[in-house]
Scaffold this active site. Structure first.
Site, PDB file in Angstrom:
ATOM      1  CG  ASP A  12      -1.885   1.161   1.221  1.00  0.00           C
ATOM      2  OD1 ASP A  12      -3.042   0.951   0.805  1.00  0.00           O
ATOM      3  OD2 ASP A  12      -1.503   2.266   1.653  1.00  0.00           O
ATOM      4  CB  ILE A  13       1.157   4.138  -2.329  1.00  0.00           C
ATOM      5  CG1 ILE A  13       1.592   3.279  -3.537  1.00  0.00           C
ATOM      6  CG2 ILE A  13       1.874   5.479  -2.353  1.00  0.00           C
ATOM      7  CD1 ILE A  13       1.286   3.911  -4.880  1.00  0.00           C
ATOM      8  CD  GLU A  19      -4.532   4.115  -1.233  1.00  0.00           C
ATOM      9  OE1 GLU A  19      -4.721   4.475  -0.060  1.00  0.00           O
ATOM     10  OE2 GLU A  19      -5.399   4.217  -2.108  1.00  0.00           O
TER      11      GLU A  19
END
Length: 417
Positions: free
Chosen positions: A257-258, A300
């Site tokens: 996950d960004i 994301e």
């Protein structure tokens, strides 16, 4: 009993019908230029057939008419070759195409003028036409077998029939007897030509349809922004892999996950957020192995299924991905932006036939990485093997116990701001 004129009319009618189909299809899909090229190839053979209408096949054509007819027939196959190159997204070789078309007919008119016999002139004609046919076959066969369309074999069968017929014709020209030069041989030739032509033209339409269907399937299975598989594509790939192997999967799950993605969107706009997603997907591809499955899981989040990987190997790959993301700034709307990611890792345990349970553990590990400060890799513990002898009397404390067991295996040396 079929007669020669009936078959000639049937052949002309078949070509005319396919010309109309190709032109109408081209009007609906003007970018598919190869339809127009194939229609042009059919027009050449159609005009040649009209000029031959009523002529007995056993009587050689005069020099002028023969040159025109054989140029048209040679152009039909040479232009078909150009259309196949366009279909396969290869540039058509225009000088070679024109050369093959002209050589097929001009040799019939020129060679007898310099002393060659009609037999040898016809041999050169059919050698040139056979060469164009072989080039059509080559355009299909040069495509890797794994990427070849099933319907291309229909077209290949038609051109293969023509190629063999042209080679046999050269032999017949030199060693013909009265039986081979009889009107019945002309009927058989026309029947064979009609069959091969239908195979090729129907095959053209079928392979265009098959490729369009495959493109739609890929679009349905692909995230349009990053080009990675979407959820549907990932599960389709997993199902296909499961069908090839009777044993349960031996793999690991990476859920990345960004970090602070909302802040990137707020600062640089949605175009900036998209640029960060595309850049992260590129780095993700760069660290994965050939047999790993990579997908955009949503928003994301990105999911990786590592093939044949244990916990150590999975944690190593995850750490390599984390360093790749954080090691060099991303270009977002012209600005250099450091993008980091938190990654949860879980291994599909023995006895688990699906990835669902491992995915839940990877999600818990990702949550732990976020809570621990982001920009790190957390490894979820493998579940204990099921004990069928023990009866469970107390419920598990669930997420809290899982969070306490999660191990941080990779993190930056200094905490990000």
């Amino acid at each position: 009993m079929l007669d020669l004129n009936t078959l000639q009319v049937a052949s002309i009618s078949s070509r005319l019908a396919f010309v109309l189909v190709f032109f109408v299809t081209l009007l609906r899909h003007p970018r598919e230029i190869y339809f127009g090229v194939w229609a042009g190839a059919l027009c050449c053979s159609l005009i040649g057939s009209l000029l031959m209408l009523g002529d007995p096949p056993s009587v050689p054509l005069n020099a002028v008419k023969g040159s025109i007819v054989y140029i048209l027939y040679g152009a039909s196959l040479a232009v078909s070759w150009a259309g196949l190159r366009l279909f396969h997204e290869r540039a058509p070789l225009i000088p070679q195409t024109l050369g093959l078309a002209l050589l097929s007919g001009l040799s019939y008119g020129i060679l007898p003028q310099i002393g060659a016999s009609v037999t040898w002139a016809l041999s050169v004609v059919f050698v040139c036409i056979a060469l164009s046919t072989a080039l059509c076959m080559w355009e299909i066969l040069r495509t890797p077998a794994s990427m070849r369309l099933w319907t291309q074999y229909i077209v290949l069968l038609g051109f293969g029939g023509y190629f063999i017929a042209f080679l046999l014709t050269i032999g017949v020209i030199h060693f013909a007897n009265e039986r081979l030069a009889s009107p019945e041989s002309g009927i058989y030739s026309l029947l064979f030509d009609l069959w091969c032509g239908v195979f090729i033209q129907v095959g053209y339409l079928a392979m265009v349809s098959e490729r369009a269907h495959l493109k739609l399937s890929r679009l349905a299975d692909t995230d349009p922004l990053t080009g990675l598989a979407n959820r549907r594509g990932l599960f389709a790939a997993l199902s296909q892999r499961a069908g090839l192997s009777p044993s349960p999967p031996r793999c690991a799950i990476l859920l990345a996950d960004i970090d602070h993605f909302k802040a990137i969107n707020d600062t640089y706009g949605h175009d900036g957020g998209d640029a960060a997603l595309v850049g992260f997907a590129e780095r993700l591809r760069g660290v994965m192995r050939k047999d790993d499955l990579v997908a955009r899981w949503g928003g994301e989040e990105f999911l990786v299924v590592l093939d044949q990987a244990d916990a150590t190997a999975a944690a190593t790959v995850a750490e390599r991905l984390r360093k790749s993301a954080a090691g060099q700034p991303f270009t977002v709307n012209g600005a250099a932006v450091t993008v980091t990611a938190s990654i949860g890792v879980a291994v599909v345990a023995a006895g688990e036939e699906r990835i669902d349970a491992a995915l839940s553990r990877a999600d818990a590990a990702l949550y732990a990485a976020k809570r621990a400060g982001r920009n790190r890799v957390c490894l979820a513990p493998s579940p204990p093997p099921p004990d069928t002898r023990a009866v469970r009397t107390e419920p598990s404390s669930g997420l809290r116990e899982a969070m306490e067991a999660i191990q941080v295996v990779g993190q930056p040396r200094s905490e990000p701001a």
